[in-house]
Design a protein around this motif. Structure first.
Motif, short mmCIF file in Angstrom:
data_model
loop_
_atom_site.label_atom_id
_atom_site.label_comp_id
_atom_site.label_asym_id
_atom_site.label_seq_id
_atom_site.Cartn_x
_atom_site.Cartn_y
_atom_site.Cartn_z
N GLY A 115 0.77 -1.24 0.00
CA GLY A 115 0.00 0.00 0.00
C GLY A 115 0.81 1.29 0.00
O GLY A 115 0.29 2.36 0.34
N LYS A 116 2.06 1.22 -0.45
CA LYS A 116 2.93 2.41 -0.42
C LYS A 116 2.41 3.55 -1.29
O LYS A 116 2.32 4.70 -0.86
CB LYS A 116 4.35 2.02 -0.91
N SER A 117 2.05 3.20 -2.53
CA SER A 117 1.60 4.25 -3.44
C SER A 117 0.25 4.81 -2.99
O SER A 117 0.01 6.01 -3.08
CB SER A 117 1.49 3.71 -4.87
N THR A 118 -0.59 3.92 -2.50
CA THR A 118 -1.89 4.38 -2.00
C THR A 118 -1.68 5.36 -0.84
O THR A 118 -2.37 6.38 -0.74
CB THR A 118 -2.73 3.17 -1.55
N THR A 170 4.31 -0.59 -8.74
CA THR A 170 5.29 0.48 -8.95
C THR A 170 6.58 -0.14 -9.48
O THR A 170 7.03 -1.16 -8.96
CB THR A 170 5.56 1.22 -7.63
N ASP A 180 -8.09 -1.66 8.10
CA ASP A 180 -9.52 -1.83 7.82
C ASP A 180 -9.84 -3.29 7.49
O ASP A 180 -10.96 -3.76 7.73
CB ASP A 180 -9.95 -0.93 6.65
N1 LIG Z 1 -8.37 -2.42 2.07
C1 LIG Z 1 -7.26 -1.75 1.88
N2 LIG Z 1 -6.61 -1.88 0.71
C2 LIG Z 1 -5.49 -1.17 0.53
C3 LIG Z 1 -4.97 -0.31 1.53
N3 LIG Z 1 -3.83 0.26 1.06
C4 LIG Z 1 -3.66 -0.21 -0.21
N4 LIG Z 1 -4.66 -1.08 -0.52
C5 LIG Z 1 -4.79 -1.82 -1.78
O1 LIG Z 1 -3.68 -2.66 -1.97
C6 LIG Z 1 -3.34 -2.75 -3.34
C7 LIG Z 1 -1.89 -2.36 -3.56
O2 LIG Z 1 -1.72 -0.99 -3.24
P1 LIG Z 1 -0.50 -0.12 -3.78
O3 LIG Z 1 -0.60 1.19 -3.10
O4 LIG Z 1 -0.42 -0.14 -5.24
O5 LIG Z 1 0.70 -0.98 -3.18
P2 LIG Z 1 2.27 -0.66 -3.26
O6 LIG Z 1 2.84 -0.99 -1.94
O7 LIG Z 1 2.48 0.71 -3.76
O8 LIG Z 1 2.75 -1.73 -4.34
P3 LIG Z 1 4.15 -1.72 -5.16
O9 LIG Z 1 4.54 -0.32 -5.32
O10 LIG Z 1 3.89 -2.40 -6.44
O11 LIG Z 1 5.11 -2.47 -4.30
C8 LIG Z 1 -4.30 -1.83 -4.07
O12 LIG Z 1 -5.35 -2.60 -4.58
C9 LIG Z 1 -4.78 -0.89 -2.98
O13 LIG Z 1 -6.03 -0.38 -3.23
C10 LIG Z 1 -5.68 -0.21 2.77
O14 LIG Z 1 -5.31 0.51 3.70
N5 LIG Z 1 -6.81 -0.96 2.88
#
Ligand SMILES: Nc1nc2c(ncn2[C@@H]2O[C@H](COP(=O)(O)OP(=O)(O)OP(=O)(O)O)[C@@H](O)[C@H]2O)c(=O)[nH]1
Ligand SMILES: [Mg+2]
Lengths: 439, 332
Positions: free
Chosen positions: A17-20, A70, A147
C-alpha cells in the motif's frame, strides 16, 4: 526562517500500500490539483473502480498502470505550514530493489509499510536492512490495511511486535509504529476514530514533528573539489583575470574565512582567504552549500581532491572494508575489477575478498562466494590510489561510494565504508535510547 | 540542420590545479550556535549547482537546453553561479519549433549576448522544408522537436544535455533520475533506469549513448517563481499580465498570431493574460491573470488548482501517456 525540506521515502513489500499511502497523504493535505485528480478519477472509472485509485497519482508509467505495481521511484512534492516535503514513492517488488535503494539513499525518513494481514515478509526484512545500513535518520512503520482486520488492536500489536523484533536485530531502535488504512485515510492526515485504542499521532503529525537534521557545526569540515575555477583571459570582468577558486559542495561541517585547511591526498596545508557563492562573498559556509573557496597559497589541488579541516582530516587509504548493496545484473565476484566513485573522484578498485553476505531469513552474515542482484555483502577492496574515506557511521557523505562497471558505465553497487553485518548474536540493548543504531 | 553562432568559447574551467607553495597556519575561530539550516530555496540551489558542476567535471562535451522559458532561464542563472567568475564553459542549444512567441526569441538572443554564450540552434522548420519531417494534422510542433534534438546531439557530439525538466510537471517526468541515460537511439527506458545513490552522480556511458541532466528536478513551479523573485532574474515579458488579443479553443486562451488563427466560431477578445509556460505558440495557452510581479505570480501559482501543463498545453491532452511516449523516443 523559511520552511525546511524533509525527504521521505516509502518501503515495504509489493502491494502493501505504499503508493496508495503517498496518494492519500497528497490528497488529504489538499496537494492534488484538480486536473490531476480528474485524470486519476477518469482512469479509475474506466477500470470499473467505484473510487479514485490514489496510487495512480504516483504510478504514472504505462507499464505500472497496466500491472498495478510500482516499477520506479516517483517524486512528489507538498508543503504544510512549516515543512516542505519531497515524497519518493518506491517500488516493493524484489526485481526493483535498486530503485528502492535509490529512493531511500537521500531520505531523512523512511515510511515502511507492512500489510496487517501478512506481517513481516522477505521484502520487509530486506528494506529494513537497507534502511538500517543507509542509516536513514528516522523510520516510521505503518501497519497498513487495518480496515481489513476490523481495526483490531490485537492484530496490530502482534504485527508491531514482529516488526520491532526484526528492527532490533538489524539495529534500528527508534522506529515508531502507526496503525493506518491508506485506502480510507485512517491515521494518515488525521487521527482515526476507528482505532480508539491508538493514542499516538497521525502520520502527518509525526512527520511534521520530526526533528530537523543535525547542525553541521558538530561535524568536521570536508569539501570534495569538483572544479578549479580559473577564468584567466576568459574572465568577463578584468578584475577576475587572476581569480583561482576551488568549487564544490560542503559535504560536512562548517568552514570560515581564516580557517586552516589541508588538501587531500597531498596533505598540503593552507588557509581559506575567501568563500564565494556566485558573486556574493561569505564569511562562512556550511553543509550542504555549494561554494567556491579561495586559498592563501597556490598549492596543487585538482578535481577529485578533498579540502578538509586541518585539525581533524581523514587519513587517505588504499584498503577499505565496506558493506555493499549489489545492484548489478551480473554477480560480484572476488578479484573483480571495478571503478569506485567517492566524492568527486573515481579510481580503479579490485575486490580483494568477499567476507560474507546477509542471510535475510536469519538476519546474520553467512559465507558467500558471489553476490547476486539485491544481495547485501561485506567486502574488502584495494584502491588504485589512496582516498580520504571516512566511516559511514561518522559521515554519510564521507563514507559512501559507488561501484561502477568500467565497461558499460553502469552503477553496480552502493557502498558504505566501515559498516558491518549483524553477527546473529542478540543485539545489546541500548542503555540510553537516543537515536543510536548500529548494524 | 544545426546552425552555430559563435560568440565566445571559454577554456576557463580546468580540472587540474598548479603546483605552488604550502600555506601558513591560521587559527580556527570558536564554535557558535547559530542556526545553520538551509532554507528550501537555498537547499534546492545548492543541489542544482552540485549537479551542474559535477557534470561539467565528468562530461567532455555537454550543452544546456535553452528555450528562453522560465525553467531554462533559472537553469542558466544557476550555471552562471556555478562557474562564477568564469563564463559558462559549454554552449546552449535551442530546438526552434518555428512557432515561437517573438518576445521569447528576442529574450533568448539578448540573454545569449549578455552572457557571452555560444548558441546552437536546431530548426524544426528546416526539417519540414526539406521533407525530413512532416507537419502534423493538428499543426502542433512540440512532438516534432525530438528528431532535430537528437541530430543536434549527434552532429555536435554532445555527451550530455542539461534540461530544465521538473518532476512536478508531469507524471512521467516524476519518474526521472537527475542524471538519466539515453541509448544510442536517444531512447529513455523508464523500466530499467540506473540507480542514483546519495549525491553521487554517474554519467558514464558507452560511445553513442548520452545523458540528460536535470539539475532542477526537485523544484516546483512555486519554487521557480520564488527564486526568480529572490534573485531578480529578468524574464520574457509575456510571463507577466498584459492585454492580448486571444480566442477560446479547447478551454484555453490562444493568442492571435501567424500560426494560431481563430476559426469563424472563435470570437477574438482582448483580455488581461499571462503565460505560465512558453512553447509552440499554436498550442500554448495563456491564463487570465492580473499578476504583474514575480511575488504576485508566486502567490497566484501557489493558489492555482490546475497544473501548469493542464492549464496551458493542448498537446499534453492527446493521451494519458503522451509525455511518456515522447520521452521514450528521446524528447526533452
Ligand atoms: N483495504 C485496503 N486496501 C489497501 C490499503 N492500502 C492499499 N490497498 C490496496 O492494496 C493494493 C496495492 O496498493 P499499492 O498502493 O499499489 O501498493 P504498493 O505498496 O504501492 O505496491 P508496489 O509499489 O507495487 O510495491 C491496491 O489494490 C490498494 O487499493 C488499505 O489501507 N486498505
Ligand atoms: Mg507502489
Amino acid at each position: 526562517m523559511a520552511a525546511t525540506l524533509l525527504r521521505l521515502a516509502t518501503a515495504g513489500s509489493v502491494d502493501d500500500g505504499k503508493s496508495t499511502l503517498v496518494g492519500r497523504l497528497l490528497h488529504d493535505t489538499k496537494s492534488v490539483l484538480s486536473d490531476q485528480l480528474a485524470a486519476v478519477e477518469r482512469v479509475s472509472r474506466d477500470r470499473g473502480l467505484t473510487a479514485a485509485d490514489l496510487a495512480l497519482l504516483t504510478d504514472g508509467l504505462r507499464a505500472e498502470r497496466e500491472q498495478g505495481i510500482t516499477i520506479d521511484v516517483a517524486y512528489r512534492y507538498f508543503a504544510t505550514a512549516n515543512r516542505s516535503f519531497v515524497l519518493a514513492d518506491c517500488p516493493g517488488h524484489v526485481q526493483y530493489t535498486r530503485n528502492t535503494v535509490t529512493g531511500s539513499s537521500t531520505a531523512d525518513v523512511v515510511v515502511l509499510l507492512v500489510d496487517a494481514r501478512k506481517g513481516v515478509l522477505e521484502q520487509t526484512r530486506r528494506h529494513l536492512a537497507v534502511t538500517a545500513l543507509l542509516r536513514v535518520p528516522h523510520v516510521v512503520v505503518a501497519v497498513n490495511k487495518i480496515d481489513l482486520v476490523d481495526f483490531s488492536q490485537e492484530v496490530y500489536e502482534r504485527v508491531e511486535a514482529e516488526v520491532r523484533a526484526v528492527a532490533r536485530e538489524l539495529g534500528v531502535v527508534d522506529a515508531t509504529t502507526i496503525p493506518v488504512s491508506a485506502l480510507d485515510g485512517d491515521n494518515i492526515a488525521e487521527r482515526s476514530e476507528r482505532t480508539p485504542w491508538y493514542a499516538g499521532p497521525s502520520l502527518l503529525e509525526l512527520l511534521e514533528a520530526l526533528p530537523p537534521s543535525d547542525d553541521p557545526a558538530h561535524e568536521s569540515f570536508r569539501l570534495p573539489v569538483q572544479l578549479v575555477i580559473r577564468p584567466q583571459g576568459a574572465a568577463r570582468d578584468e578584475a577576475h583575470r587572476d581569480y583561482r577558486g576551488y568549487a564544490g559542495q560542503v559535504a560536512s561541517g562548517v568552514v570560515r574565512v581564516g580557517d586552516e585547511v589541508v588538501a587531500l591526498p597531498s596533505g598540503r596545508r593552507t588557509t581559506v582567504v575567501g568563500i564565494d557563492l556566485g558573486e556574493r562573498s561569505l564569511d562562512e559556509a556550511f553543509a550542504p552549500q555549494s561554494v567556491t573557496l579561495r586559498l592563501a597559497d597556490e598549492i596543487d589541488i585538482s578535481r577529485g581532491d578533498v579540502i578538509a579541516a586541518a585539525a581533524d582530516a581523514p587519513v587517505p587509504t588504499q584498503d577499505i572494508e565496506a558493506v555493499v548493496c549489489w545492484l548489478g545484473d551480473a554477480p560480484l565476484r572476488p578479484a573483480q575489477r571495478l571503478l569506485l566513485k567517492h566524492g568527486s573522484r573515481t579510481v580503479q578498485t579490485a575486490v580483494r575478498s568477499l567476507n560474507g553476505a546477509l542471510d535475510l531469513d536469519n538476519l546474520h552474515a553467512v559465507p558467500a562466494d558471489s553476490l547476486s542482484l539485491n544481495d547485501i555483502g561485506l567486502v574488502t577492496l584495494r584502491l588504485a590510489a589512496p582516498l580520504p574515506v571516512e566511516n559511514y557511521s561518522v559521515s554519510r557523505r564521507g563514507g559512501s561510494f559507488l561501484l561502477i562497471d568500467a565497461h558499460d558505465g553502469r552503477t553496480v553497487a552502493a557502498g558504505m565504508v566501515g559498516a558491518t553485518l549483524p553477527s546473529g548474536a542478540p543485539a545489546p540493548t541500548e542503555p540510553e535510547g537516543d537515536e543510536e543504531w548500529e548494524i | 540542420m544545426t546552425t552555430t553562432t559563435n560568440v565566445t568559447a571559454a577554456q576557463a574551467i580546468s580540472t587540474t590545479g598548479d603546483e605552488g607553495a604550502t600555506g601558513l597556519a591560521a587559527h580556527r575561530s570558536g564554535d557558535d550556535s547559530d542556526d545553520r539550516r538551509l532554507s528550501q530555496l537555498d537547499a534546492l540551489e545548492a543541489e542544482a549547482i552540485l549537479v551542474i558542476r559535477e557534470m561539467a567535471g565528468e562530461l567532455e562535451r555537454p550543452a544546456l537546453l535553452f528555450s528562453g522559458g522560465k525553467d531554462s532561464v533559472v537553469m542558466l542563472h544557476l550555471a552562471t553561479k556555478a562557474f562564477w567568475p568564469a563564463p559558462i564553459p559549454f554552449p546552449v542549444l535551442h530546438v526552434d519549433t518555428g512557432h515561437n512567441f517573438p518576445e521569447v526569441l528576442a529574450y533568448r538572443d539578448e540573454t545569449v549576448e549578455r552572457l557571452g554564450l555560444r548558441l546552437v540552434v536546431a530548426s524544426v522548420q528546416d526539417y519540414i522544408d526539406d521533407g525530413r519531417l512532416r507537419e502534423r494534422a493538428d499543426g502542433t510542433r512540440n512532438p516534432l522537436q525530438t528528431l532535430p534534438l537528437l541530430d543536434a546531439i549527434n552532429d555536435n557530439r554532445f555527451d550530455g544535455v542539461f534540461g530544465g525538466g521538473r518532476r512536478d510537471e508531469e507524471k512521467a517526468r516524476a519518474k526521472e533520475r537527475i542524471v538519466s541515460l539515453r541509448d544510442e537511439f536517444g531512447q529513455w527506458d523508464p523500466k530499467n533506469q540506473r540507480p542514483e545513490l546519495w549525491n553521487l552522480f554517474n554519467p558514464r556511458h558507452r560511445p553513442g549513448e548520452h545523458v540528460r541532466v536535470f539539475p532542477i528536478s526537485n523544484w516546483t513551479e512555486v519554487d521557480i517563481w520564488r527564486y526568480i523573485d529572490r534573485e531578480d532574474i529578468p524574464l520574457a515579458p509575456l510571463y507577466y499580465a498584459h492585454e492580448r488579443e486571444v480566442f477560446r479553443r479547447d478551454g484555453m486562451w490562444l493568442a492571435v498570431g501567424p500560426v494560431s488563427q481563430p476559426r469563424d466560431d472563435e470570437p477574438v477578445e482582448t483580455r488581461l493574460v499571462r503565460y505560465r509556460t512558453v512553447g509552440d505558440m499554436s498550442c500554448t495557452g495563456a491564463v487570465e491573470s492580473p499578476a504583474r510581479t514575480n511575488a504576485e505570480i508566486a502567490l497566484e501559482v501557489a493558489a492555482s488548482t490546475l497544473t501548469e501543463r493542464g492549464a496551458t498545453r493542448a498537446d499534453d491532452r492527446i493521451s494519458e501517456a503522451a509525455m511518456e511516449d515522447r520521452k521514450k523516443e528521446g524528447y526533452f
